[in-house]
Each structure stands twice: as structure tokens, then as C-alpha cells.
Design an enzyme around this catalytic site. Structure first.
Site, mmCIF file in Angstrom:
data_model
loop_
_atom_site.group_PDB
_atom_site.id
_atom_site.type_symbol
_atom_site.label_atom_id
_atom_site.label_comp_id
_atom_site.label_asym_id
_atom_site.label_seq_id
_atom_site.Cartn_x
_atom_site.Cartn_y
_atom_site.Cartn_z
ATOM 1 N N HIS A 245 -2.008 -17.409 -0.895
ATOM 2 C CA HIS A 245 -2.428 -16.863 -2.194
ATOM 3 C C HIS A 245 -1.281 -16.781 -3.198
ATOM 4 O O HIS A 245 -1.474 -16.976 -4.384
ATOM 5 C CB HIS A 245 -3.081 -15.483 -2.026
ATOM 6 N N ASP A 246 -0.080 -16.490 -2.715
ATOM 7 C CA ASP A 246 1.060 -16.311 -3.623
ATOM 8 C C ASP A 246 2.004 -17.505 -3.632
ATOM 9 O O ASP A 246 3.140 -17.387 -4.071
ATOM 10 C CB ASP A 246 1.873 -15.070 -3.205
ATOM 11 N N LYS A 249 4.339 -18.365 -6.423
ATOM 12 C CA LYS A 249 5.578 -17.638 -6.719
ATOM 13 C C LYS A 249 6.813 -18.520 -6.535
ATOM 14 O O LYS A 249 7.892 -18.170 -7.018
ATOM 15 C CB LYS A 249 5.695 -16.383 -5.854
ATOM 16 N N HIS A 274 1.908 -17.130 -11.745
ATOM 17 C CA HIS A 274 1.874 -17.616 -10.356
ATOM 18 C C HIS A 274 0.485 -18.041 -9.851
ATOM 19 O O HIS A 274 0.400 -18.990 -9.073
ATOM 20 C CB HIS A 274 2.589 -16.656 -9.385
ATOM 21 N N HIS A 300 -6.917 -14.497 -7.284
ATOM 22 C CA HIS A 300 -6.654 -13.306 -6.466
ATOM 23 C C HIS A 300 -6.160 -12.114 -7.277
ATOM 24 O O HIS A 300 -6.056 -11.008 -6.739
ATOM 25 C CB HIS A 300 -5.712 -13.622 -5.289
ATOM 26 N N HIS A 301 -5.848 -12.292 -8.577
ATOM 27 C CA HIS A 301 -5.512 -11.132 -9.405
ATOM 28 C C HIS A 301 -6.582 -10.839 -10.446
ATOM 29 O O HIS A 301 -6.365 -10.104 -11.405
ATOM 30 C CB HIS A 301 -4.155 -11.317 -10.094
ATOM 31 N N ASP A 330 -4.706 -8.084 -0.459
ATOM 32 C CA ASP A 330 -3.357 -8.247 -1.019
ATOM 33 C C ASP A 330 -2.851 -6.917 -1.577
ATOM 34 O O ASP A 330 -1.716 -6.513 -1.309
ATOM 35 C CB ASP A 330 -3.407 -9.309 -2.130
HETATM 36 P P1 C2E Z 1 2.660 -8.090 -4.858
HETATM 37 O O1 C2E Z 1 3.890 -7.270 -4.563
HETATM 38 O O2 C2E Z 1 2.126 -8.945 -3.748
HETATM 39 O O3 C2E Z 1 1.554 -7.096 -5.346
HETATM 40 C C1 C2E Z 1 0.203 -7.484 -5.399
HETATM 41 C C2 C2E Z 1 -0.631 -6.512 -6.190
HETATM 42 O O4 C2E Z 1 -0.644 -5.225 -5.546
HETATM 43 C C3 C2E Z 1 -0.152 -6.210 -7.592
HETATM 44 O O5 C2E Z 1 -0.521 -7.214 -8.507
HETATM 45 C C4 C2E Z 1 -0.904 -4.907 -7.884
HETATM 46 O O6 C2E Z 1 -2.250 -5.179 -8.198
HETATM 47 C C5 C2E Z 1 -0.873 -4.225 -6.537
HETATM 48 N N1 C2E Z 1 0.204 -3.213 -6.530
HETATM 49 C C6 C2E Z 1 1.469 -3.345 -6.085
HETATM 50 N N2 C2E Z 1 2.143 -2.202 -6.237
HETATM 51 C C7 C2E Z 1 1.299 -1.319 -6.823
HETATM 52 C C8 C2E Z 1 1.421 0.061 -7.217
HETATM 53 O O7 C2E Z 1 2.470 0.684 -7.076
HETATM 54 N N3 C2E Z 1 0.319 0.644 -7.747
HETATM 55 C C9 C2E Z 1 -0.864 -0.035 -7.930
HETATM 56 N N4 C2E Z 1 -1.916 0.587 -8.462
HETATM 57 N N5 C2E Z 1 -1.001 -1.342 -7.572
HETATM 58 C C10 C2E Z 1 0.065 -1.957 -7.005
HETATM 59 P P2 C2E Z 1 0.286 -7.327 -9.887
HETATM 60 O O8 C2E Z 1 0.538 -5.987 -10.471
HETATM 61 O O9 C2E Z 1 -0.447 -8.307 -10.721
HETATM 62 O O10 C2E Z 1 1.671 -7.941 -9.458
HETATM 63 C C11 C2E Z 1 1.780 -9.263 -9.007
HETATM 64 C C12 C2E Z 1 3.125 -9.487 -8.421
HETATM 65 O O11 C2E Z 1 4.106 -9.232 -9.412
HETATM 66 C C13 C2E Z 1 3.470 -8.549 -7.264
HETATM 67 O O12 C2E Z 1 2.947 -9.049 -6.092
HETATM 68 C C14 C2E Z 1 4.983 -8.576 -7.332
HETATM 69 O O13 C2E Z 1 5.516 -9.760 -6.747
HETATM 70 C C15 C2E Z 1 5.261 -8.662 -8.825
HETATM 71 N N6 C2E Z 1 5.489 -7.331 -9.423
HETATM 72 C C16 C2E Z 1 4.564 -6.510 -9.969
HETATM 73 N N7 C2E Z 1 5.163 -5.405 -10.475
HETATM 74 C C17 C2E Z 1 6.474 -5.521 -10.203
HETATM 75 C C18 C2E Z 1 7.639 -4.706 -10.492
HETATM 76 O O14 C2E Z 1 7.544 -3.611 -11.063
HETATM 77 N N8 C2E Z 1 8.843 -5.177 -10.068
HETATM 78 C C19 C2E Z 1 8.974 -6.369 -9.429
HETATM 79 N N9 C2E Z 1 10.188 -6.761 -9.050
HETATM 80 N N10 C2E Z 1 7.910 -7.170 -9.155
HETATM 81 C C20 C2E Z 1 6.686 -6.752 -9.556
HETATM 82 FE FE FE Z 2 -0.244 -12.651 -6.333
HETATM 83 FE FE FE Z 3 0.572 -11.031 -2.591
#
Ligand code: C2E
Ligand code: FE
Ligand code: FE
Ligand code: SIN
Ligand code: SIN
Length: 389
Positions: A245-246, A249, A274, A300-301, A330
Site C-alpha cells: 500500500h505504501d 513512499k 505517495h 488507502h488514504h 493501516d
Molecule cells: P503512516 O505512518 O503509515 O500513517 C498512516 C495513517 O495513520 C495516517 O495517514 C493517519 O491517517 C493515521 N495516523 C497516524 N498517526 C496518527 C495520529 O497520531 N492520529 C490520528 N488520528 N491518525 C494517525 P496520513 O495522516 O495521511 O499520513 C500518511 C503518512 O504520512 C504516514 O503514514 C507517515 O508516513 C506520514 N506522516 C503523517 N504525519 C506525519 C508527521 O507528523 N511526521 C512525519 N515524519 N510523517 C508523517
Molecule cells: Fe499511506
Molecule cells: Fe502505511
């Protein structure tokens, strides 16, 4: 410091696991049933050749299956030797047409092994064993067709003129199968590539998301009374497709991907590319796995209420089911694990968050099913722990 040895071990274990997932199953099932249909064979089996080993992959038997008897089908592997019928065909690349396997001409190199007959109570008589030869003369599989039937359902010999057609069919089937195998090996390399890009996170994360998604789909398919054979094929494919799915990236820069804190709006906008990057890696419309992986990567988002990304009109049921599944698993995995940008949440908080998001971010039917499988979820989490060094 990440240890290369450990990374290598992880990669090898993913490879092993993937070889156990037979995503060419449905292809082999249809090759075998088509071939049987062509010559009216009551039963048949499918072997795959792998170096000096024959893998017994598929069995079909109309008699046993229609009499609600157990097919007694288990996958097994045997050394490829000229003394068995299938081994002989695999090694020689020639067709064997035998009128009665219990009366094979004396002095033949091969013998019939009656073990399967003994187990099932079925009697094999006429048997046509055909190699699947690719255009460059490699034998990649063996089709074994059993008990040709005449109009009155008597068992008869396979006719020589039919053999001609079947050889032609087998050549086409060999090309299709080889193609499917190439797709599979390409996909395996893609997963390894994503892993090497982000070894601290991706290996265990993709494995867990793959496993959660497969289990959640199974529960959904059961509830919605999907034909069990079809559900099994989809589940196996999803196990792999969800892992990818990712994969998009790989197109995002390290500074963003590995940032310790919160992303700026600009960085997040970059990150939102991504899904599209990932989906563009799956271009083979002919392959079920490619289609599935592309759909999951792209959506997936996407949220149940139509929000999320990429922008577009899709909402609720218009978002493909398997993408809806992965969007839930995810986020579950992201919340319950430590990330470079966040700590792991405790379980209660994760469950609460998911319940609260049912009907807005997530498909409520899927949330209900997922909350009902906590035990399976925790055992998957234990099976694929995050690396800590
Ligand atoms: P990921 O780490 O695989 O996270 C997937 C999804 O999990 C996120 O999609 C979000 O919907 C949910 N998620 C993760 N952490 C939280 C949280 O603390 N609270 C809530 N309510 N949901 C959470 P999203 O937001 O579209 O992010 C996609 C990807 O972007 C993430 O994949 C990660 O790789 C990156 N990302 C998102 N926010 C941050 C950030 O603040 N810092 C960094 N370094 N990367 C981020
Ligand atoms: Fe993703
Ligand atoms: Fe993921
Ligand atoms: C064989 O290929 O030698 C026999 C397979 C069977 O026992 O059905
Ligand atoms: C979006 O998907 O981000 C906006 C909502 C829509 O157009 O469906």
C-alpha cells in the site's frame, strides 16, 4: 545502528512467506478445469516444476466432489524422477497417454503410485499426462488428466486426436503461467525495495497490515456469504497487495519520510503524492494482483465520507472494498505502533479512536468486524514485532 544481517534475514523470511502464497492458484484451477473440459476428464491434477522438485498444487475430481466425499487434497512435493508418470513427463517434456495405469506395459521406465487412490477410494484408470512447455522449451508444469468419460459415463482411453489439441492448449497455458510467475517475482522485489528504503519501519508494518487486511477480508467475506473458493483466492492476493500500500513512499524524499517531528503543510502535501506514485507502479491490467495492488495504493488514504486523498468524488461503496479494508488496518497499525513522529498509543485509546471514526473516516461495517477480532489482531502484532535497535 541497523544490522545488515538482521535485515537480510527479514527479507529472506518475507521471500519464503511469499512463495507459500500461491497467487497463481486461480490460474492453475482454470487451466486444469479447461483442459479437463476439452477431453471430458473426470479428474485431474496440476504439478509445478521447480528445479528437481515437483510440487503437487491442485486436484479436481468431479466424482468425489459431487458425492460430497472429501477430496483428501494436500499439497506435497516429490523429487522429480523418471520413475513416476508426472516426473517422466516433466523431465522428458513428452506426453504420456496411458489407457490403464494399473496395467502399464512391462519394462516401462515409470510406474503408477496408487497412494492417492488408496486415500480417496477413487479408482484412476486412463491418464493423460501433459507437460506445460514454454516457447523456449522449458517445462514449468505438468497437467495430469484422469479418467476420460464417454457419453454414457464409461471410463475410456484418451483419444490420440484430442492429445493434439491439448498440447496446443498446454502451450498457451504455459505462457500465461510463466507471466503470472514473473509478476509475482516482480512484486516480491518491490516489497524488498520498499523495505530497504525504510528498514526500521516498513518490514514489520507491511507484514502486519498485510495480515490484518487478509483476516478482516475473510471475516467480511464470511458475513457477506462470498463463495469460499473465491474468497480464499482474494484473501491470498490481498495478503500481498496490502503489503504494497505504501510502496509509493519510495518516491518521497528521506528528509520528509524520516522527519522526527510533525510535517509542515508543504511537506505533507509532498507526502500526499505517495498513493498516486504507488498506483502508477502497477500497470499490468491483465494481472489480478496488479489491479488489486494499484487500487489499494491509490485509495488507502481515502475516507468513507469522501474526504482524504487523492481528491475526487469517490465515497462510501464507491471506494473499492479492499482499499477500505487497508485504510482501516493501516491506521490501526500506525496508531498502535511507535513511529518516527509519534509514540505508540495504548490499546484502549486505539479502539476508541477507531469506533469514533466509524462512519466518518472508516466503513462502519468493517470497523464492527475488526473490533470483533481483537485476539487475532494481537497475535499478528506479536508475530511481527517492530525492530528496536
Ligand atoms: P503512516 O505512518 O503509515 O500513517 C498512516 C495513517 O495513520 C495516517 O495517514 C493517519 O491517517 C493515521 N495516523 C497516524 N498517526 C496518527 C495520529 O497520531 N492520529 C490520528 N488520528 N491518525 C494517525 P496520513 O495522516 O495521511 O499520513 C500518511 C503518512 O504520512 C504516514 O503514514 C507517515 O508516513 C506520514 N506522516 C503523517 N504525519 C506525519 C508527521 O507528523 N511526521 C512525519 N515524519 N510523517 C508523517
Ligand atoms: Fe499511506
Ligand atoms: Fe502505511
Ligand atoms: C504419478 O504421476 O506418477 C502418479 C500420480 C498419482 O499417483 O496420482
Ligand atoms: C477529497 O477527496 O479530498 C475532497 C472530497 C471529494 O472531492 O470527494
Amino acid at each position: 545502528m541497523k544490522s545488515n544481517k538482521k535485515l537480510l534475514e527479514e527479507i529472506i523470511s518475507i521471500g519464503n512467506q511469499l512463495t507459500q502464497i500461491k497467487n497463481t492458484d486461480s490460474l492453475m484451477e482454470s487451466i486444469l478445469s479447461e483442459a479437463r473440459g476439452l477431453v471430458n476428464a473426470e479428474a485431474g491434477s496440476f504439478y509445478i516444476c521447480d528445479k528437481n522438485i515437483l510440487h503437487f498444487m491442485i486436484a479436481q475430481n468431479d466424482y468425489l466432489q459431487s458425492n460430497k466425499r472429501k477430496l483428501h487434497f494436500e499439497r506435497f512435493s516429490i523429487p522429480m524422477k523418471k520413475t513416476s508418470l508426472s516426473g517422466y513427463v516433466a523431465l522428458s517434456g513428452e506426453v504420456l497417454n496411458i489407457a490403464d495405469v494399473y496395467h502399464i506395459a512391462e519394462g516401462s521406465e515409470y510406474v503408477f503410485y496408487p497412494e492417492i487412490d488408496k486415500k480417496t477410494g477413487y479408482t484412476t484408470k486412463s491418464m493423460l499426462t501433459i507437460p506445460l512447455n514454454t516457447p523456449n522449451k522449458k517445462t514449468i508444469g505438468v497437467l495430469q488428466l484422469i479418467n476420460a468419460k464417454d457419453k454414457r459415463k464409461n471410463t475410456v482411453e484418451f483419444k490420440e486426436e484430442d492429445v493434439h489439441y491439448l498440447v496446443h492448449f498446454a502451450n498457451i497455458a504455459a505462457v500465461a503461467l510463466e507471466r503470472a510467475e514473473m509478476t509475482r517475482s516482480l512484486i516480491m522485489r518491490m516489497i524488498k525495495m520498499a523495505e530497504m528504503r525504510d528498514p526500521m519501519e516498513t518490514g514489520a508494518h507491511v507484514n502486519r497490515v498485510g495480515a490484518y487486511s487478509a483476516e478482516l477480508y475473510e471475516a467480511w467475506a464470511k458475513k457477506n456469504k462470498i463463495n469460499s473458493k473465491e474468497a480464499k483466492v482474494t484473501k491470498d492476493l490481498l495478503r500481498i497487495a496490502a503489503m504494497l500500500h505504501d510502496v509509493g513512499k519510495v518516491g518521497i524524499s528521506d528528509t520528509i519520510l524520516k522527519k522526527n517531528g510533525k510535517l509542515s503543510d508543504e511537506e505533507f502535501a509532498e507526502m500526499k503524492r505517495h498513493p498516486l506514485i504507488g498506483s502508477e507502479l502497477f500497470t499490468d491490467e491483465q494481472s489480478d494482483l496488479d489491479r488489486m495492488a494499484g487500487e489499494i495504493a491509490l485509495f488507502h488514504h481515502k475516507r468513507w465520507d469522501g474526504g482524504g486523498y487523492p481528491p475526487g468524488e469517490k465515497k462510501q461503496d464507491e471506494i473499492p472494498l479492499l482499499a477500505r479494508i487497508v485504510s482501516l488496518t493501516d491506521v490501526y497499525d500506525a496508531l498502535s505502533s511507535k513511529r518516527c513522529y509519534k509514540e505508540a498509543w495504548d490499546m484502549e485509546r486505539v479502539w476508541d479512536e477507531l469506533s469514533l471514526s466509524a462512519g466518518s473516516q472508516f466503513d462502519p461495517e468493517l470497523v464492527a468486524l475488526f473490533l470483533g477480532m481483537k485476539e487475532e489482531i494481537l497475535s499478528i502484532k506479536k508475530k511481527y514485532p517492530d525492530r528496536t535497535e
